[in-house]
Design an enzyme around this catalytic site. Sequence first.
Site, short mmCIF file in Angstrom:
data_model
loop_
_atom_site.label_atom_id
_atom_site.label_comp_id
_atom_site.label_asym_id
_atom_site.label_seq_id
_atom_site.Cartn_x
_atom_site.Cartn_y
_atom_site.Cartn_z
N HIS A 45 0.81 -1.23 0.00
CA HIS A 45 0.00 0.00 0.00
C HIS A 45 0.84 1.28 0.00
CE1 HIS A 45 -3.66 -2.33 0.48
NE2 HIS A 45 -3.12 -2.95 1.52
N SER A 93 -4.15 -7.22 -1.55
CA SER A 93 -4.97 -6.40 -0.67
C SER A 93 -5.47 -5.19 -1.43
CB SER A 93 -4.13 -5.95 0.54
OG SER A 93 -4.90 -5.19 1.44
N GLU A 117 -6.52 0.98 -5.50
CA GLU A 117 -5.32 0.22 -5.79
C GLU A 117 -5.45 -1.21 -5.29
OE1 GLU A 117 -3.05 -0.88 -3.23
OE2 GLU A 117 -3.72 0.27 -1.52
#
Length: 134
Positions: A45, A93, A117
């Site tokens: 992330h 994720s 994303e």
Amino acid sequence: MDIDLRIEGYASLFWTRDLNDDVTAAGAFAASLAEGTPVAMLHQHDETEPVGVWDAVVEDAKGLFVRGRILRTTPRGRLVAALVEAGALDGLSIGFRQVKARTQGRLRVLSRVELWEVSIVTFPMLPGARLTVG
């Protein structure tokens, strides 16, 4: 030889509780995907260093399926590709903004999200969100 590492997998599985008590409803990504905004491929992330591109991000009957390429043209891309090839990194994720959800007991049922994303991660919030090299 193709320098990019091709990967694919499910970044989200419909009607499956994650470790944060979130459940994604079928169709939750449809409006966001219809807008055609590119979905970033990140590592853990970290928005400062994209590591590749998602060539396909689609909903099917099972969940949110992604197919893409980790680019070895950056130091982070080379690192992530090496970790994926070694089997040390295989989680996916999603990064998103909740648009519409309801609570059902302890669960938050996400019925519409804005997808930003899909990251390659060590520990996915949804344990079944895994990638394979392909």
